[in-house]
Design an enzyme around this catalytic site. Sequence first.
Site: not given
Length: 745
Positions: A22, A432, A633, A637
């Site tokens: 955790c 983009d 895409d 990017d």
Amino acid sequence: METTATIKNKKKATFPVEGMTCASCASSIESMLRTREGVQEANVNFAGKTLQVAYAPDLVTPAQLRETVQEIGFDLLIEKQTEEELEARQAAALANLKRKTIVAGILAVPVFVLGMFFHDTFSWGNWAMLLLTAPILLWAGQRFFVGAWLQAKHLRANMDTLVALSTGIAFIFSVFNTIYPEFFLSRGLMPHVYYEAVAVIIAFILLGKYLEEGAKDRSSAAIKKLMGLQPKTVRVLRENGEAEIKIEEVQVGDRVLVLPGDRVPVDGEVALGASYVDESMLSGEPLPVQKQAGDMLYAGTINQKGSLQLIARKTGGETMLAHIIKMVQEAQGSKAPVQKLVDKIAGIFVPVVLVIAVLTLVAWLVFGGQAYLTEALLSMISVLVIACPCALGLATPTAIMVGVGRGAESGILIKDAESLEHAHRVNAVILDKTGTITAGKPAVTDVVWVTAATDREHLEQLFFSMEGQSEHPIAQAIYTFYREAGVKSVQPAYFNSLTGLGIEAEFAGERYLAGNEKLLRQHNVTLPAELVEAAQQLQQDAKTVIFFSNAEQALAVFAVSDPIKPTAAEGIKAMQEAGLEVYMLTGDNAQTAAAVARQVGVNHYQAELLPQDKATFVKQLQAEGKSVAMVGDGINDAQALATADVSIAMGQGTDVAMDVAGITLMRSDLTQVATAVRLSRATVQTIRQNLFWAFFYNVICIPVAAGLLYPFTGFLLNPMIAGAAMALSSVSVVSNSLRLRGRKL
């Protein structure tokens, strides 16, 4: 602890960490290491399972750092580990957790059935439940007790503490009543058992841990794919001829040979040759870039046509691709886990419950009546059982699971709970251009023939045949356009490519030209006013214009561009109506960017940006206090996607973009961006409601379980009723989460 030696002689290193369950585990490691002499800085990436530490090697060694971490139950892998070795270790740990989750789930089913429906009719039911629950608690749930003990050693509490206390006390109490039921029977009370609560709680929480670990392990897939863009071996030219060497052996100044179809292995300068190179991983633009002597090439880009020789300028970790990989790693590691809020709540909640349980026991022992010992034990058990963390543990994951499922039904794939949780805060969206707003590949968008043109089908066949001879990317778009239309080609008697102008060919003794306006004027070809006017209008829309003519006059004009997706404008409008500020970034030129922004209704845009520029713009908006979602895409990017608060990839984009992104739009439809944000807002609202219900029963029922009403009404909450109330809180949480299925988005 910071010393003079630490400042003068500082070394930075990154080590894999094992054993974390955790976010508070990461905090414990950091706090312990920071107290160690010689350690200046220690940061644990819980998602990436790594420790970044700055230390003075003359004051502390990696082995001593490992000893410090081992003291609190974790481990550092200080020996050099290959990617394959690390993957094998992580896969083994995940497989072990999966095995325990499956076993706990299988054993919990009969325990639940026996406990809920046959506890009064099946005489050996308690013993059967004991035998089935013991391995769940002692083997499958061992990690919770170990984690709780490690937290207790440092006076901390988390979800492990809640699980260990509630299940441990309930199990011990149930075992006592199974072995010695006469203790309560002789006092006129039923010896209830709570095996089903123990089994189901551990099984549910193990399932949540397994899903969380699986998501964290998948987060490294993007880095692996980026690393895969660099070839393993390189062809270099030496005095004694061509040699093939490992990528690691390339030195600055080496002459590297790059054949057609090869990926460029290092950053360098073209020394010999000319070709077109696909740089879409950097710029995002679909059109390959012409390269000749003196131009720069970058690692990971693809050589398309001719052979090239380049002089290596940057190798290894200095290449632009390596910098992209590093920035993606850092951006991914900077995000906090989704369960952090619940761990903080648990850290406060557990001590409060413990104090109430102890006070309940003491109060009954001091002020209780004739059966004070029995009532004290039952009241304390009721407090601990009703404070069971089942509802608290389910509050976030159930809402997330329903939200993720609802997103999948709409074609929105959400990779991690963190992205779904964060998206509700988004107020700025960066798009983009290429592949996101536009289709991502050049295509013929307009064809204008001169009015006087006759026998158009034959002329189209000649034009198609000419473009089929050319290697230029624009020509390939035109060739594809006519090939898909079923046009047949013929072989020209003569063909010639005119660099920077276009092409010329001869068919049956007649010459034809295809190219820019300058080519036609050089050959004294007449340009009809209607074609000139059409060409000017098309160029204003940032489209590339190609003229087609015979030897006397221009016959047609063709426009090639990256077409805007049909739903782009609608999607951007939906984002703006949802209160989102929309920006467009592109590596393309300013004229094209302006034309696209105008057509889709984007008010803010920037052009001619490199990948690092996009990431910088994301940080700039974040510095202004905005919560940023990045939609892209391509590989170019990846940095911006990893830097943004929420990353969204188009489903038809690259694997790297989709792996970095937390959300993928499978239809590559921008209208889904606003839907994803609305889904996040609904999910977070449900999480908050769930947390309220999870605590409502505790706030109301814990005082009742402690016996607060007994002095006034004589009512004392039976542990069985406490168990039912606990179950009711869980049912309320799950039912509320399921309401998301019918929510209008």
